[in-house]
Design a protein around this motif. Structure first.
Motif, PDB file in Angstrom:
ATOM      1  N   THR A  48      -2.338  42.165  24.637  1.00 24.70           N
ATOM      2  CA  THR A  48      -3.536  41.402  25.019  1.00 24.70           C
ATOM      3  C   THR A  48      -3.341  39.923  24.696  1.00 24.70           C
ATOM      4  O   THR A  48      -3.711  39.051  25.489  1.00 24.70           O
ATOM      5  CB  THR A  48      -4.773  41.971  24.290  1.00 24.70           C
ATOM      6  N   ILE A  49      -2.724  39.623  23.550  1.00 26.21           N
ATOM      7  CA  ILE A  49      -2.463  38.222  23.195  1.00 26.21           C
ATOM      8  C   ILE A  49      -1.547  37.580  24.237  1.00 26.21           C
ATOM      9  O   ILE A  49      -1.809  36.471  24.710  1.00 26.21           O
ATOM     10  CB  ILE A  49      -1.858  38.121  21.780  1.00 26.21           C
ATOM     11  N   MET A  50      -0.471  38.290  24.613  1.00 30.08           N
ATOM     12  CA  MET A  50       0.438  37.757  25.639  1.00 30.08           C
ATOM     13  C   MET A  50      -0.322  37.496  26.937  1.00 30.08           C
ATOM     14  O   MET A  50      -0.155  36.458  27.572  1.00 30.08           O
ATOM     15  CB  MET A  50       1.582  38.743  25.900  1.00 30.08           C
ATOM     16  N   SER A  51      -1.164  38.452  27.335  1.00 22.79           N
ATOM     17  CA  SER A  51      -1.904  38.305  28.594  1.00 22.79           C
ATOM     18  C   SER A  51      -2.862  37.118  28.538  1.00 22.79           C
ATOM     19  O   SER A  51      -3.053  36.419  29.536  1.00 22.79           O
ATOM     20  CB  SER A  51      -2.688  39.580  28.900  1.00 22.79           C
ATOM     21  N   LEU A  52      -3.447  36.888  27.379  1.00 23.63           N
ATOM     22  CA  LEU A  52      -4.345  35.744  27.217  1.00 23.63           C
ATOM     23  C   LEU A  52      -3.548  34.436  27.268  1.00 23.63           C
ATOM     24  O   LEU A  52      -3.975  33.464  27.899  1.00 23.63           O
ATOM     25  CB  LEU A  52      -5.099  35.836  25.885  1.00 23.63           C
ATOM     26  N   LEU A  53      -2.389  34.402  26.598  1.00 22.21           N
ATOM     27  CA  LEU A  53      -1.584  33.184  26.592  1.00 22.21           C
ATOM     28  C   LEU A  53      -1.112  32.829  27.996  1.00 22.21           C
ATOM     29  O   LEU A  53      -0.996  31.651  28.340  1.00 22.21           O
ATOM     30  CB  LEU A  53      -0.377  33.337  25.649  1.00 22.21           C
ATOM     31  N   LEU A  54      -0.849  33.848  28.816  1.00 24.42           N
ATOM     32  CA  LEU A  54      -0.402  33.603  30.193  1.00 24.42           C
ATOM     33  C   LEU A  54      -1.590  33.452  31.150  1.00 24.42           C
ATOM     34  O   LEU A  54      -1.413  33.276  32.337  1.00 24.42           O
ATOM     35  CB  LEU A  54       0.503  34.755  30.657  1.00 24.42           C
ATOM     36  N   ARG A  55      -2.764  33.530  30.611  1.00 26.20           N
ATOM     37  CA  ARG A  55      -4.019  33.448  31.346  1.00 26.20           C
ATOM     38  C   ARG A  55      -4.161  34.514  32.440  1.00 26.20           C
ATOM     39  O   ARG A  55      -4.703  34.264  33.511  1.00 26.20           O
ATOM     40  CB  ARG A  55      -4.206  32.063  31.961  1.00 26.20           C
ATOM     41  N   PHE A  56      -3.622  35.689  32.146  1.00 26.29           N
ATOM     42  CA  PHE A  56      -3.958  36.838  32.988  1.00 26.29           C
ATOM     43  C   PHE A  56      -5.348  37.327  32.589  1.00 26.29           C
ATOM     44  O   PHE A  56      -6.026  38.001  33.352  1.00 26.29           O
ATOM     45  CB  PHE A  56      -2.934  37.962  32.842  1.00 26.29           C
ATOM     46  N   LEU A  57      -5.753  37.007  31.369  1.00 24.44           N
ATOM     47  CA  LEU A  57      -7.088  37.324  30.860  1.00 24.44           C
ATOM     48  C   LEU A  57      -7.690  36.053  30.271  1.00 24.44           C
ATOM     49  O   LEU A  57      -6.966  35.120  29.931  1.00 24.44           O
ATOM     50  CB  LEU A  57      -7.000  38.390  29.744  1.00 24.44           C
TER      51      LEU A  57
END
Ligand code: ADP
Ligand code: ADP
Length: 230
Positions: A48-57
């Motif tokens: 989830t952190i990775m997805s947030l950093l990549l702005r998928f979330l």
């Protein structure tokens, strides 16, 4: 400012029968240089952190900053051009090995491509290929460890300011693990590397380890410090 910063970030997934909490007030500061490892068991919130950093979330609460400026002030293209991401199973794209390595930097010089091949200890493998770097490759011909090394070599060719690397479940052979550690050190000398891993034992060298448990930061420190605290 740090390269990346999460400030009090909360995220919950919407599911058919309600919400699934994933992160709860997580703050992490990623310096411009060095290796930050996010370590925790399955379900801790690493992906989830990775997805947030990549702005998928997008965070539900709290915020994320790049170079001290909130994500809201950056375009998604700007964010993703600064951050290279190596997933657990980065696909081999149809084409030659050279095209795969230069995928994110098509104008890269031969010297840069070879430097990445050497850094990931892939030169012996390239030597077995009929046309060297210009051999057509498919996922099926490469082992999991080789595919991951190609993916990291691709990121090295692109020379990112920030490299996110997911090694959480990969069954890495010894050679791959050693080659990855070398590549991480190389990128971390001039840029920011963020890795995610299941076990502390795989990130002994990290400059900063963030222990994540059920969506919360439990501890931050170097390997030896965290072992003492345990
Ligand atoms: P790992 O711990 O190896 O990162 P997980 O098994 O936790 O892998 O998750 C693998 C993928 O499945 C991730 O992309 C994650 O977003 C997704 N996932 C995890 N839990 C759920 C869930 N409860 N519902 C739907 N997708 C999920
Ligand atoms: P990790 O990468 O550390 O395994 P994740 O970030 O994948 O953890 O998951 C954190 C929490 O969010 C887990 O409880 C997981 O089940 C849940 N989760 C992850 N992805 C999804 C999803 N797509 N839908 C619902 N819940 C999810």
């Amino acid at each position: 400012p740090p390269a990346l910063r999460l400030r009090d970030v909360t995220y919950r997934y919407q599911t058919a029968d309600g919400v699934a909490p994933a992160l709860n007030g997580v703050s992490i500061s990623v310096p411009r240089r060095g290796h930050t490892a996010i370590v925790g068991p399955s379900g801790a919130g690493k992906t989830t952190i990775m997805s947030l950093l990549l702005r998928f979330l997008t965070p539900e609460d709290g915020r994320i900053e790049l170079d001290g400026r909130p994500y809201a002030e950056w375009t998604t293209d700007e964010i993703r051009s600064r951050i290279a991401y190596v997933e657990q199973d980065t696909p081999i794209v149809p084409g030659t090995l050279r095209e795969n390595l230069a995928y994110a930097a098509p104008d890269a010089s031969d010297a840069r491509v070879w430097a990445a091949v050497d850094a990931l200890r892939l030169s012996a493998r390239v030597a077995t290929m009929p046309d060297g770097l210009d051999t057509e490759v498919t996922s099926a011909e490469l082992s999991g460890g080789e595919r991951q090394r190609v993916a990291v070599a691709r990121a090295l060719v692109a020379q990112p300011e920030i490299l996110l690397l997911d090694e959480a479940t990969a069954q890495l052979d010894g050679l791959t693990e050693a080659a990855l550690a070398g590549a991480i050190r190389e990128v971390a000398a001039t840029g920011a590397v963020v890795t995610i891993a299941h076990r502390l034992s795989t990130v002994v060298d990290a400059d900063q380890i963030v222990l994540l448990e059920r969506g919360r930061v439990r501890a931050v420190g170097r390997h030896a410090e965290l072992l003492e605290a345990d």
